[in-house]
Design an enzyme around this catalytic site. Sequence first.
Site, PDB file in Angstrom:
ATOM      1  CB  CYS A 299       0.305  -3.646  -5.317  1.00  0.00           C
ATOM      2  SG  CYS A 299       1.868  -2.998  -3.198  1.00  0.00           S
TER       3      CYS A 299
ATOM      4  CD  GLU B 295      -0.978   3.919  -1.959  1.00  0.00           C
ATOM      5  OE1 GLU B 295      -0.545   3.641  -2.761  1.00  0.00           O
ATOM      6  OE2 GLU B 295      -1.565   5.247  -2.230  1.00  0.00           O
TER       7      GLU B 295
HETATM    8  P1  NAD Z   1      -9.524  -6.410  -2.873  1.00  0.00           P
HETATM    9  O1  NAD Z   1     -10.269  -5.122  -4.045  1.00  0.00           O
HETATM   10  O2  NAD Z   1     -10.318  -7.236  -3.615  1.00  0.00           O
HETATM   11  O3  NAD Z   1      -9.489  -6.217  -1.043  1.00  0.00           O
HETATM   12  C1  NAD Z   1      -9.601  -5.327  -0.902  1.00  0.00           C
HETATM   13  C2  NAD Z   1      -9.978  -4.941   0.620  1.00  0.00           C
HETATM   14  O4  NAD Z   1     -11.637  -3.960   0.560  1.00  0.00           O
HETATM   15  C3  NAD Z   1     -10.265  -6.242   1.319  1.00  0.00           C
HETATM   16  O5  NAD Z   1     -10.443  -6.394   2.916  1.00  0.00           O
HETATM   17  C4  NAD Z   1     -11.901  -6.372   0.822  1.00  0.00           C
HETATM   18  O6  NAD Z   1     -12.831  -6.573   1.770  1.00  0.00           O
HETATM   19  C5  NAD Z   1     -12.296  -5.042   0.773  1.00  0.00           C
HETATM   20  N1  NAD Z   1     -13.430  -4.079  -0.144  1.00  0.00           N
HETATM   21  C6  NAD Z   1     -13.987  -5.073  -0.685  1.00  0.00           C
HETATM   22  N2  NAD Z   1     -15.426  -4.318  -1.538  1.00  0.00           N
HETATM   23  C7  NAD Z   1     -15.626  -3.607  -0.759  1.00  0.00           C
HETATM   24  C8  NAD Z   1     -16.323  -2.054  -0.640  1.00  0.00           C
HETATM   25  N3  NAD Z   1     -17.582  -2.149  -1.949  1.00  0.00           N
HETATM   26  N4  NAD Z   1     -16.036  -1.122  -0.074  1.00  0.00           N
HETATM   27  C9  NAD Z   1     -15.083  -1.445   0.981  1.00  0.00           C
HETATM   28  N5  NAD Z   1     -14.335  -2.424   0.784  1.00  0.00           N
HETATM   29  C10 NAD Z   1     -14.614  -3.212   0.180  1.00  0.00           C
HETATM   30  O7  NAD Z   1      -8.096  -6.620  -3.363  1.00  0.00           O
HETATM   31  P2  NAD Z   1      -7.750  -7.748  -3.131  1.00  0.00           P
HETATM   32  O8  NAD Z   1      -8.197  -8.340  -4.564  1.00  0.00           O
HETATM   33  O9  NAD Z   1      -8.050  -7.876  -1.406  1.00  0.00           O
HETATM   34  O10 NAD Z   1      -5.823  -7.004  -2.761  1.00  0.00           O
HETATM   35  C11 NAD Z   1      -5.036  -7.713  -4.677  1.00  0.00           C
HETATM   36  C12 NAD Z   1      -5.049  -6.326  -5.256  1.00  0.00           C
HETATM   37  O11 NAD Z   1      -4.359  -5.150  -4.060  1.00  0.00           O
HETATM   38  C13 NAD Z   1      -4.493  -6.003  -6.478  1.00  0.00           C
HETATM   39  O12 NAD Z   1      -4.736  -5.608  -7.173  1.00  0.00           O
HETATM   40  C14 NAD Z   1      -2.601  -5.473  -5.594  1.00  0.00           C
HETATM   41  O13 NAD Z   1      -2.024  -4.731  -6.781  1.00  0.00           O
HETATM   42  C15 NAD Z   1      -3.569  -4.322  -4.729  1.00  0.00           C
HETATM   43  N6  NAD Z   1      -2.122  -3.775  -3.769  1.00  0.00           N
HETATM   44  C16 NAD Z   1      -1.748  -2.879  -4.625  1.00  0.00           C
HETATM   45  C17 NAD Z   1      -0.928  -2.226  -3.211  1.00  0.00           C
HETATM   46  C18 NAD Z   1      -0.536  -1.002  -3.576  1.00  0.00           C
HETATM   47  O14 NAD Z   1       0.070  -0.241  -2.138  1.00  0.00           O
HETATM   48  N7  NAD Z   1      -0.462   0.155  -4.535  1.00  0.00           N
HETATM   49  C19 NAD Z   1      -0.774  -3.470  -2.649  1.00  0.00           C
HETATM   50  C20 NAD Z   1      -1.203  -3.851  -2.517  1.00  0.00           C
HETATM   51  C21 NAD Z   1      -2.278  -4.955  -2.729  1.00  0.00           C
END
Ligand code: NAD
Length: 512
Positions: A281, A247
């Site tokens: 999001c 997502e």
């Molecule tokens: P991010 O991708 O930086 O981090 C998300 C999670 O992934 C965190 O827990 C982080 O620690 C972890 N992570 C980081 N590197 C990783 C790796 N290599 N392997 C596995 N996990 C790893 O995202 P963010 O900045 O926390 O969130 C914001 C983003 O999320 C925005 O782009 C937003 O649009 C999106 N989002 C999407 C939805 C949806 O339902 N489509 C909902 C909410 C947020």
Amino acid sequence: MAIVTAIETSPGARRRLALANPATLDPIGEIEVADAQDARAAVERARKAQLDWSSLPIEERSRFVIRGLEALLARQDEIIETVMRETGKPKTEALQMEVYAVCDAMNFYAKHAAKILKPQSRRLHGLLRFMKKLRIVYRPLGVVGVISPWNGPFVLAMNPTIQALMAGNAVILKPSEVTPFSGQLAADIFSDAGLPDGLFQVLSGDGETGAALCCAGVDKIAFTGSVETGRRVAVACAEQLIPCTLELGGKDAMIVCEDAHLDYAAAGAVGGALMNTGQYCCGTERVYVVDSLADAFVEKVVERVAALRQGSEGEFDVGAIFWPRQLEIIEEHMADARARGARILTGGRRNPALKGLFYEPTVVVDVNHDMKLMREETFGPILPIMRVQDEEEALRLANDSVYGLGGNVWTRDSRKGMNLAERMHTGSVCINDMTMTYGVQEAPFGGRRESGVGQVNGETGLRGYCHAEPILIDRRGGKMSTQRYPYNRKADQGLQKFMKVLWGTRWGRRLS
Ligand code: NAD
């Protein structure tokens, strides 16, 4: 002004991170970063706990979730305070988006999971139905890893967790390093509910922990976060040959048709763009308004935005930016838009009256698709409005994006609304509302294009935490197998004649 800072530790010790409140910049605590060994140990514990859990009737699992719901209601103030401390969002948003939404999800899945996951008898087609019976059984996958982001720290941790648990799995949650305490509260709620030990665990940490979880032996990853990280998770899951749902980010468009109700549409644009300080999001990141309505629409939007109160104490409408990296992106997009001729009608800068990470609610016009503001995810309290000739131009521009998460159409003509909605290249569309599909439990939710892979929530999401196992039963107790050998030409010719009748004639095709 970092919200997450590395703390120096002795060699060989686990890394530690210190966290601060983005609204006040006050310290709020520290976490230890779990490593690959921790992740593997958690999976081992989870696997043991899952064996008994999966054999419980779904009604029993529901009872645990309902007890969790009661615990949540009892601890709602603590959850709201924790979410506010970690994110700087207004109380109403912490209450509605996080607590209310999770209560609704817990009750929904506790109530409906038994029906959705009930074994099904499927009527077979054609001649096969005289020979076989088919039953589909939904079997849990095992251990599910949930990796969540910071923008909805409680709801985006709890929602997949509730579904995976109800489907009979154990869950290991890796919350965002920016908002780890809300994730921990999810575990506390289930611990209050008496959930068996090891069935739901939280691994605190950053990307290193998330990456370790993907490779720790889990059976599925439910990931919510950015496109960039989503790609990494997809690669890791592909290497492990395990499924994942992704997502990811979005750039939702709002189309304001010629016949839209002006007040409703203006209010919808403001709510859609500014809820969660735009860090949502499915936030409205682009508005396309038909020329004949544009002046009046912009005037109403600016009036509403200028009246909003930003802050961190008492009653306020718009909160903080949750962490500095996001603030940098917002400023970069705004600088680029300004340089390319965009006009800012209100806002357009950090809030000089507030100490923390605050960007003023902003309305921008004279924007176009050369600007980052209209192409890349901004994730801030920015409302860019573009004037278009007609609804077809609006649709073309709305679809001109690498993203495809949600979108919304505003019109008084429901047929026109449906027609435009069906032609938007997005995972979901709302008519006459900001995008709020994620909060509707019955709706499958997921993005297209770079906004995601797979769908979560509802029947589709719940079944996604299972393997749908077909069990085929021979009606004659296996007698057919005695007729298989020896192969002979006459029987082959007979079958070929039969095929001609069966599929070569209209009545045959109808029967089969
Ligand atoms: P991010 O991708 O930086 O981090 C998300 C999670 O992934 C965190 O827990 C982080 O620690 C972890 N992570 C980081 N590197 C990783 C790796 N290599 N392997 C596995 N996990 C790893 O995202 P963010 O900045 O926390 O969130 C914001 C983003 O999320 C925005 O782009 C937003 O649009 C999106 N989002 C999407 C939805 C949806 O339902 N489509 C909902 C909410 C947020």
